[in-house]
Design a protein around this motif. Structure first.
Motif, PDB file in Angstrom:
ATOM      1  N   VAL A 180       0.846  -1.010  -0.243  1.00 26.94           N
ATOM      2  CA  VAL A 180       0.138   0.062  -0.115  1.00 26.94           C
ATOM      3  C   VAL A 180       1.121   1.255   0.268  1.00 26.94           C
ATOM      4  O   VAL A 180       1.704   1.392   0.408  1.00 26.94           O
ATOM      5  CB  VAL A 180      -0.604  -0.012   1.252  1.00 26.94           C
ATOM      6  CG1 VAL A 180      -1.851  -0.839   1.011  1.00 26.94           C
ATOM      7  CG2 VAL A 180      -0.331   0.759   2.404  1.00 26.94           C
ATOM      8  N   ILE A 181       0.179   2.431  -0.324  1.00 27.76           N
ATOM      9  CA  ILE A 181       0.831   3.517  -0.230  1.00 27.76           C
ATOM     10  C   ILE A 181      -0.551   4.394   0.601  1.00 27.76           C
ATOM     11  O   ILE A 181      -1.545   4.220   0.788  1.00 27.76           O
ATOM     12  CB  ILE A 181       1.089   4.765  -0.931  1.00 27.76           C
ATOM     13  CG1 ILE A 181       2.097   5.630  -1.049  1.00 27.76           C
ATOM     14  CG2 ILE A 181      -0.204   4.345  -2.086  1.00 27.76           C
ATOM     15  CD1 ILE A 181       2.251   6.439  -2.204  1.00 27.76           C
ATOM     16  N   GLY A 182       0.457   4.822   2.040  1.00 25.94           N
ATOM     17  CA  GLY A 182      -0.701   5.601   2.705  1.00 25.94           C
ATOM     18  C   GLY A 182       0.230   6.753   3.603  1.00 25.94           C
ATOM     19  O   GLY A 182       1.029   7.011   3.067  1.00 25.94           O
ATOM     20  N   VAL A 226       4.205   4.516  12.688  1.00 28.70           N
ATOM     21  CA  VAL A 226       3.204   4.897  12.846  1.00 28.70           C
ATOM     22  C   VAL A 226       1.976   4.111  12.313  1.00 28.70           C
ATOM     23  O   VAL A 226       2.091   3.824  11.083  1.00 28.70           O
ATOM     24  CB  VAL A 226       3.318   6.146  12.665  1.00 28.70           C
ATOM     25  CG1 VAL A 226       1.637   6.948  12.978  1.00 28.70           C
ATOM     26  CG2 VAL A 226       4.718   6.673  13.285  1.00 28.70           C
ATOM     27  N   PRO A 227       0.892   4.566  13.119  1.00 28.49           N
ATOM     28  CA  PRO A 227      -0.756   3.422  11.992  1.00 28.49           C
ATOM     29  C   PRO A 227      -0.676   3.744  11.087  1.00 28.49           C
ATOM     30  O   PRO A 227      -0.084   5.548  10.938  1.00 28.49           O
ATOM     31  CB  PRO A 227      -1.494   3.207  13.232  1.00 28.49           C
ATOM     32  CG  PRO A 227      -0.695   3.343  14.037  1.00 28.49           C
ATOM     33  CD  PRO A 227       0.695   3.573  14.258  1.00 28.49           C
ATOM     34  N   LEU A 228      -1.394   3.493   9.571  1.00 30.80           N
ATOM     35  CA  LEU A 228      -1.127   4.136   8.312  1.00 30.80           C
ATOM     36  C   LEU A 228      -3.372   5.204   9.252  1.00 30.80           C
ATOM     37  O   LEU A 228      -3.543   4.325   9.347  1.00 30.80           O
ATOM     38  CB  LEU A 228      -1.780   3.435   7.178  1.00 30.80           C
ATOM     39  CG  LEU A 228       0.061   3.181   6.611  1.00 30.80           C
ATOM     40  CD1 LEU A 228      -0.170   2.406   5.592  1.00 30.80           C
ATOM     41  CD2 LEU A 228       0.943   4.894   6.114  1.00 30.80           C
ATOM     42  N   ARG A 229      -3.008   6.186   9.343  1.00 31.99           N
ATOM     43  CA  ARG A 229      -4.720   7.287   9.011  1.00 31.99           C
ATOM     44  C   ARG A 229      -5.433   6.151   7.882  1.00 31.99           C
ATOM     45  O   ARG A 229      -6.289   6.719   7.824  1.00 31.99           O
ATOM     46  CB  ARG A 229      -4.657   8.193   9.625  1.00 31.99           C
ATOM     47  CG  ARG A 229      -6.015   8.687   9.574  1.00 31.99           C
ATOM     48  CD  ARG A 229      -5.939  10.025  10.099  1.00 31.99           C
ATOM     49  NE  ARG A 229      -7.630  10.499  10.163  1.00 31.99           N
ATOM     50  CZ  ARG A 229      -8.054  11.545   9.026  1.00 31.99           C
ATOM     51  NH1 ARG A 229      -7.942  11.033   8.066  1.00 31.99           N
ATOM     52  NH2 ARG A 229      -9.284  11.691   9.772  1.00 31.99           N
ATOM     53  N   PHE A 230      -4.685   6.682   6.391  1.00 34.80           N
ATOM     54  CA  PHE A 230      -5.079   6.185   5.562  1.00 34.80           C
ATOM     55  C   PHE A 230      -4.757   5.167   4.530  1.00 34.80           C
ATOM     56  O   PHE A 230      -2.993   5.385   4.735  1.00 34.80           O
ATOM     57  CB  PHE A 230      -4.988   7.454   4.221  1.00 34.80           C
ATOM     58  CG  PHE A 230      -4.764   7.456   2.646  1.00 34.80           C
ATOM     59  CD1 PHE A 230      -5.804   7.266   1.950  1.00 34.80           C
ATOM     60  CD2 PHE A 230      -3.732   7.247   2.526  1.00 34.80           C
ATOM     61  CE1 PHE A 230      -5.704   6.938   0.458  1.00 34.80           C
ATOM     62  CE2 PHE A 230      -3.347   7.702   1.242  1.00 34.80           C
ATOM     63  CZ  PHE A 230      -4.425   7.052   0.305  1.00 34.80           C
TER      64      PHE A 230
END
Length: 373
Positions: free
Chosen positions: A125-127, A258-262
């Motif tokens: 993914v990209i985020g 860090v978790p991805l928000r998107f």
């Protein structure tokens, strides 16, 4: 390459065009440059309210008030190999919107789109993380179905295809489209026949309310979940009884700190300023790409123009282009008739490129850019 002067679309967001000559002819492209270091700027997934649904990028952007957007992931566009089975319109890879984990990745052999380079998977993914920085990552589904008789591994979340022998969960975010497609094909052959051994279990408020032999359609009620199993997964679900307590736990686990928000799916074409090895150098198409720069503080969203008389690029040429535009890392997104780039204002969204099909193609998701200025 000739680049036009970029114009400010909104604080922290600029739009520009470029032209370049390749042996086949002229390539015309459109570029959004997003400054994520600007606190007024944010990025999120645009989608039509359900995983199994599609809408034009301009409509998705206008409904959310985005100042810019490009189309996103490849998707389940057709089912000619499975007569009578409905194409879901759902995307291939993981998806995260506003911090909500919408779906997991289908098996590699079930994907649509051009061949991936060695080492890439449908989990790529990209985020943008909660640290406000863009990055490439990989999101793996971790989950389980907790029952009175034991724990069942969860192998899918709102996916149009499940691994052979697996169990998948479908939440209200899936939408109303049929879940039958989830049991067709295999992990290595998208065109393989649908499984002859399937089970669907409906859970409401933590209790089994129905056990059926064939996956169905229709919306999943709030507070509920539908479990679909094939082969061994079907056999294990069939052992559940109406009234039995069931609980679902799941998360998309990333590699970043860090978790991805998107997040949206695609496959990597540039890493550390270099095209990745094994990219296709033959097939030419209109393409869309997203890239990151300046330590994740910059996001580049690019779509080629599909107007008559202009040519596209190979995936390898696309990687070279993204490096030239400034990307340190980049992903290939859905292309061809899906490639669309829009800018938006208070009057709506304007399509900046010419989609190669002559009109916008409805897509399952897009990358939306927002500015509070």
């Amino acid at each position: 390459m000739h680049r036009s002067s970029a114009r400010l679309v909104a604080p922290g967001v600029t739009y520009g065009e470029f032209r370049m000559t390749v042996p086949r002819g002229i390539v015309h492209g459109h570029l959004l440059t997003v400054d994520l270091a600007d606190p007024r700027v944010s990025v999120d997934l645009l989608y039509p309210g359900a995983v199994g649904a599609r809408a034009p990028v301009s409509l998705l952007a206008a409904e959310r008030g985005a100042v810019g957007a490009v189309n996103g992931d490849f998707f389940n566009i057709t089912e000619t190999q499975h007569p009578g089975v409905q194409a879901t319109g759902a995307s291939v890879g993981p998806a995260v919107a506003s911090g909500r984990q919408l779906k997991g990745a289908v098996p590699d052999g079930q994907r649509f789109g051009p061949a991936m380079p060695p080492g890439a998977t449908t989990e790529d993914v990209i985020g943008v993380g909660y640290d406000h920085r863009a990055r490439l990552d990989r999101l793996t589904l971790r989950g389980a179905v907790l029952t009175a008789g034991g724990t069942l591994p969860l192998r899918g979340l709102n996916q149009y295809a499940l691994p052979v022998g697996g169990i998948g969960a479908y939440t209200p975010q899936w939408g109303t489209v049929s879940r039958m497609r989830a049991t067709c094909g295999t992990d290595t052959d998208r065109a393989a026949p649908c499984s002859r051994e399937t089970t669907e279990v409906t859970v409401r408020h933590g209790r089994v309310t129905a056990v059926e032999d064939v996956p169905g359609s229709g919306g999943v009620p709030g507070g509920g979940v539908v479990l679909v199993g094939r082969e061994e997964g079907a056999r294990r679900l069939r052992a559940l009884e109406v009234g039995e307590p069931v609980r679902l736990v799941s998360r998309l686990a990333g590699r970043g700190p860090v978790p991805l928000r998107f997040a949206v799916g695609g496959f990597p074409i540039v890493r550390d300023d270099e095209p990745v090895a094994g990219l296709d150098t033959v097939a030419v198409a209109v393409r869309t790409s997203a890239g990151t720069g300046d330590g994740g503080r910059l996001l580049y969203l690019m779509a080629l123009d599909g107007a008559a008389g202009q040519t596209g690029l190979t995936v390898r040429e696309l990687a070279d282009l993204m490096v030239e535009l400034g990307a340190r890392d980049a992903m290939d997104l859905d292309g061809g008739g899906s490639s669309t780039l829009v800018t938006g204002d208070r009057y709506g969204a304007t399509v900046r490129n010419h989609p190669s099909g002559g009109a916008e193609r409805p897509v399952p998701n897009a990358i939306g850019v927002f500015s509070a200025g």
